[in-house]
Design a protein around this motif. Structure first.
Motif, short mmCIF file in Angstrom:
data_model
loop_
_atom_site.label_atom_id
_atom_site.label_comp_id
_atom_site.label_asym_id
_atom_site.label_seq_id
_atom_site.Cartn_x
_atom_site.Cartn_y
_atom_site.Cartn_z
N GLU A 142 0.83 -1.25 -0.02
CA GLU A 142 -0.08 -0.05 0.00
C GLU A 142 0.95 1.07 0.18
O GLU A 142 0.48 2.42 0.48
CB GLU A 142 -1.02 -0.03 1.20
CG GLU A 142 -1.92 -1.12 1.17
CD GLU A 142 -2.76 -0.84 2.66
OE1 GLU A 142 -4.17 -0.58 2.48
OE2 GLU A 142 -2.17 -1.36 3.52
N ILE A 143 2.07 1.05 -0.31
CA ILE A 143 2.97 2.20 -0.19
C ILE A 143 2.54 3.57 -1.06
O ILE A 143 2.75 4.54 -0.51
CB ILE A 143 4.49 1.93 -0.61
CG1 ILE A 143 5.77 2.88 0.19
CG2 ILE A 143 4.54 1.63 -1.98
CD1 ILE A 143 5.58 2.66 1.43
N ASP A 144 1.76 3.31 -2.06
CA ASP A 144 1.52 4.36 -2.81
C ASP A 144 0.43 5.25 -2.08
O ASP A 144 0.15 6.37 -2.45
CB ASP A 144 0.66 3.87 -4.11
CG ASP A 144 1.82 3.48 -5.36
OD1 ASP A 144 2.98 3.87 -5.05
OD2 ASP A 144 1.59 2.61 -6.00
N HIS A 145 -0.38 4.81 -1.04
CA HIS A 145 -1.23 5.29 -0.39
C HIS A 145 -0.82 5.71 0.90
O HIS A 145 -1.54 6.00 1.86
CB HIS A 145 -2.47 4.31 -0.11
CG HIS A 145 -3.28 3.96 -1.41
ND1 HIS A 145 -4.07 4.87 -2.12
CD2 HIS A 145 -2.90 2.77 -2.36
CE1 HIS A 145 -4.66 4.22 -3.35
NE2 HIS A 145 -3.58 3.38 -3.34
N LEU A 146 0.60 5.64 1.29
CA LEU A 146 1.19 5.95 2.51
C LEU A 146 2.26 6.95 1.94
O LEU A 146 1.81 8.15 2.03
CB LEU A 146 1.79 4.67 3.29
CG LEU A 146 0.82 3.48 3.32
CD1 LEU A 146 1.44 2.21 4.09
CD2 LEU A 146 -0.11 3.82 4.41
N ASN A 147 3.54 6.80 2.14
CA ASN A 147 4.41 7.73 1.78
C ASN A 147 3.99 8.17 0.54
O ASN A 147 4.36 9.53 0.32
CB ASN A 147 5.78 7.08 2.05
CG ASN A 147 6.28 6.43 3.20
OD1 ASN A 147 5.78 5.31 3.47
ND2 ASN A 147 6.88 7.25 3.82
N GLY A 148 4.04 7.61 -0.66
CA GLY A 148 3.22 7.91 -1.98
C GLY A 148 2.35 9.05 -1.87
O GLY A 148 2.44 10.03 -2.90
N LEU A 149 1.31 8.91 -1.02
CA LEU A 149 0.37 9.75 -1.01
C LEU A 149 0.79 11.03 -0.37
O LEU A 149 0.37 12.27 -0.72
CB LEU A 149 -0.72 9.47 -0.08
CG LEU A 149 -2.14 10.23 0.11
CD1 LEU A 149 -3.38 9.50 -0.07
CD2 LEU A 149 -1.85 11.06 1.36
N VAL A 150 1.58 11.19 0.59
CA VAL A 150 2.20 12.44 1.34
C VAL A 150 3.08 13.06 -0.07
O VAL A 150 3.12 14.29 -0.11
CB VAL A 150 2.94 11.97 2.09
CG1 VAL A 150 4.02 13.12 2.87
CG2 VAL A 150 2.55 11.52 3.36
N VAL A 151 3.80 12.24 -0.87
CA VAL A 151 4.39 12.82 -1.89
C VAL A 151 3.55 13.50 -2.95
O VAL A 151 3.94 14.74 -3.22
CB VAL A 151 5.36 11.65 -2.28
CG1 VAL A 151 6.03 12.20 -3.84
CG2 VAL A 151 6.52 11.36 -1.62
N ARG A 152 2.68 12.82 -3.30
CA ARG A 152 1.48 13.45 -4.39
C ARG A 152 0.75 14.61 -3.71
O ARG A 152 0.74 15.81 -4.45
CB ARG A 152 0.55 12.31 -4.81
CG ARG A 152 1.14 11.18 -5.51
CD ARG A 152 0.19 10.58 -6.23
NE ARG A 152 -1.05 9.94 -5.20
CZ ARG A 152 -0.85 8.75 -4.48
NH1 ARG A 152 0.41 7.93 -4.50
NH2 ARG A 152 -1.76 8.29 -3.68
N ARG A 153 0.51 14.60 -2.46
CA ARG A 153 -0.17 15.89 -1.92
C ARG A 153 0.87 16.97 -1.49
O ARG A 153 0.47 18.11 -1.70
CB ARG A 153 -1.00 15.37 -0.51
CG ARG A 153 -2.13 14.42 -0.56
CD ARG A 153 -3.25 14.92 -1.28
NE ARG A 153 -4.32 13.94 -1.29
CZ ARG A 153 -5.31 13.63 -0.52
NH1 ARG A 153 -5.39 14.37 0.42
NH2 ARG A 153 -6.51 12.76 -0.73
N GLY A 154 2.04 16.70 -1.25
CA GLY A 154 3.09 17.63 -1.27
C GLY A 154 3.22 18.54 -2.48
O GLY A 154 3.42 19.68 -2.57
N GLU A 155 3.38 17.53 -3.57
CA GLU A 155 3.50 18.27 -4.92
C GLU A 155 2.32 19.35 -5.00
O GLU A 155 2.79 20.19 -5.53
CB GLU A 155 3.69 17.21 -6.06
CG GLU A 155 5.14 16.12 -5.90
CD GLU A 155 4.99 15.15 -6.82
OE1 GLU A 155 3.99 14.87 -7.41
OE2 GLU A 155 6.04 14.61 -7.46
N ALA A 156 1.23 18.89 -5.14
CA ALA A 156 0.10 19.39 -5.28
C ALA A 156 0.01 20.72 -4.55
O ALA A 156 -0.39 21.80 -4.93
CB ALA A 156 -1.21 18.63 -5.28
N ARG A 157 0.62 20.79 -3.19
CA ARG A 157 0.56 21.90 -2.48
C ARG A 157 2.03 22.62 -2.43
O ARG A 157 2.18 23.72 -1.59
CB ARG A 157 0.17 21.49 -1.00
CG ARG A 157 -0.89 20.79 -0.81
CD ARG A 157 -2.26 21.87 -1.13
NE ARG A 157 -3.60 21.14 -0.82
CZ ARG A 157 -4.72 21.75 -0.79
NH1 ARG A 157 -4.69 23.01 -1.03
NH2 ARG A 157 -5.74 21.22 -0.58
#
Length: 299
Positions: free
Chosen positions: A260-275
């Motif tokens: 589920e890494i895309d929905h853990l650290n990966g989600l933080v990365v994606r949301r960080g990029e967006a913000r």
């Protein structure tokens, strides 16, 4: 009450088993190997204070959820939409779906498919599947759920089954707090193949965890989420409550399963990029787990 558990892995089997042990009608929906074992011998629930065979229904088909008052959705985050579509034809209009999953957006994704009420829940439990039809509980077990007209009744039912439940008006903050805990532990435990107790004793590990938490907090603030308590203190204390726990990401890698890494650290990365928030440590951990997940290059 009649309960169905969609995704009868370690989390689903633990909570389903605790409810069945209290006398509720429960059906576990999962993989054939587990279903066959449960049908033959019952669910072996090996907790810290007891080790019992619990009679419980089991099926490989989502249709087994028909007639359930409450459905616990415990599938891996990448499988959320598929699980919702499989359940959709079989759920009664008044059924309640409770998302017991890692990540912060699974309830929203379930609502996009289902017409039934969906409540998010934050899960704090250390469990593993020790074999087909055998769940081993290492510690904790409490839930935090969102507010609803049925939340108080759910809390009472779970409480009577030995599962403490808190109803929170800030479930988004609780979900992000759990996400940041997972980001701090899951990838490192998977990469090192170590349970939490030995893991935190590693050279430099505390500093890496501190950086992961700082990045997660920055992204949460940018998302407008208010987190409860001191996240650094929570991360430091978790290993003491679950010293023998191998992260779910580590368990998945050891079994050759997608994580589920895309929905853990990966989600933080994606949301960080967006913000516009930099997340280099979370990005590095996410990339390393993805490399391990892909497996070695064959000559």
């Amino acid at each position: 009450m009649r309960w169905a558990v969609m995704g009868a892995g370690a989390v689903g089997c633990y909570y389903g088993g605790m409810l069945a042990r209290e006398g509720h009608e429960v059906v576990l929906i999962g993989r054939a190997a587990h279903v066959d074992a449960v049908r033959r011998e019952g669910l072996r629930l090996q907790a810290q204070t007891f080790d019992e065979r619990v009679p419980v229904g089991a099926s490989t088909e989502a249709a087994a959820a028909a007639g359930a008052d409450v459905v616990l959705c415990c599938v891996k985050s990448p499988d959320t939409e598929d699980a919702a579509r499989a359940l959709q034809p079989h759920l009664a209009p008044g059924a309640l779906v409770l998302s017991l999953q890692n990540g912060v957006d699974n309830a929203e994704r379930l609502r996009a498919v289902l017409a039934q009420e969906v409540l998010p829940a934050v899960v704090y439990v250390a469990t593993e599947m020790a074999g087909p039809g055998h769940v081993r509980h290492h510690g904790r077990g409490e839930l935090v759920i969102g507010p609803s007209a049925r939340s108080a009744a759910l809390a009472d039912v779970f409480g009577a089954a030995g599962v403490p439940v808190q109803v929170s008006d800030n479930v988004a903050g609780a979900l992000w707090a759990k996400l940041i805990l997972n980001c701090a532990y899951n990838a490192l435990s998977a990469i090192a193949r170590q349970p939490y107790g030995p893991l935190v004793q590693g050279v430099g590990v505390a500093a890496v965890m501190r950086d992961v938490v700082d990045e997660g907090l920055a992204v949460a603030r940018a998302e407008g989420v208010t987190l409860p308590g001191d996240m650094h203190e929570a991360v430091r204390g978790l290993a003491g409550t679950m010293p023998a726990q191998l992260s779910s990401t580590a368990q998945d890698l050891l079994r050759g399963k997608p994580t589920e890494i895309d929905h853990l650290n990966g989600l933080v990365v994606r949301r960080g990029e967006a913000r516009g928030v930099a997340t280099p440590v979370n990005r590095a951990l996410w990339a390393l787990v993805k490399l391990i997940e892909a497996g070695p290059v064959r000559a």
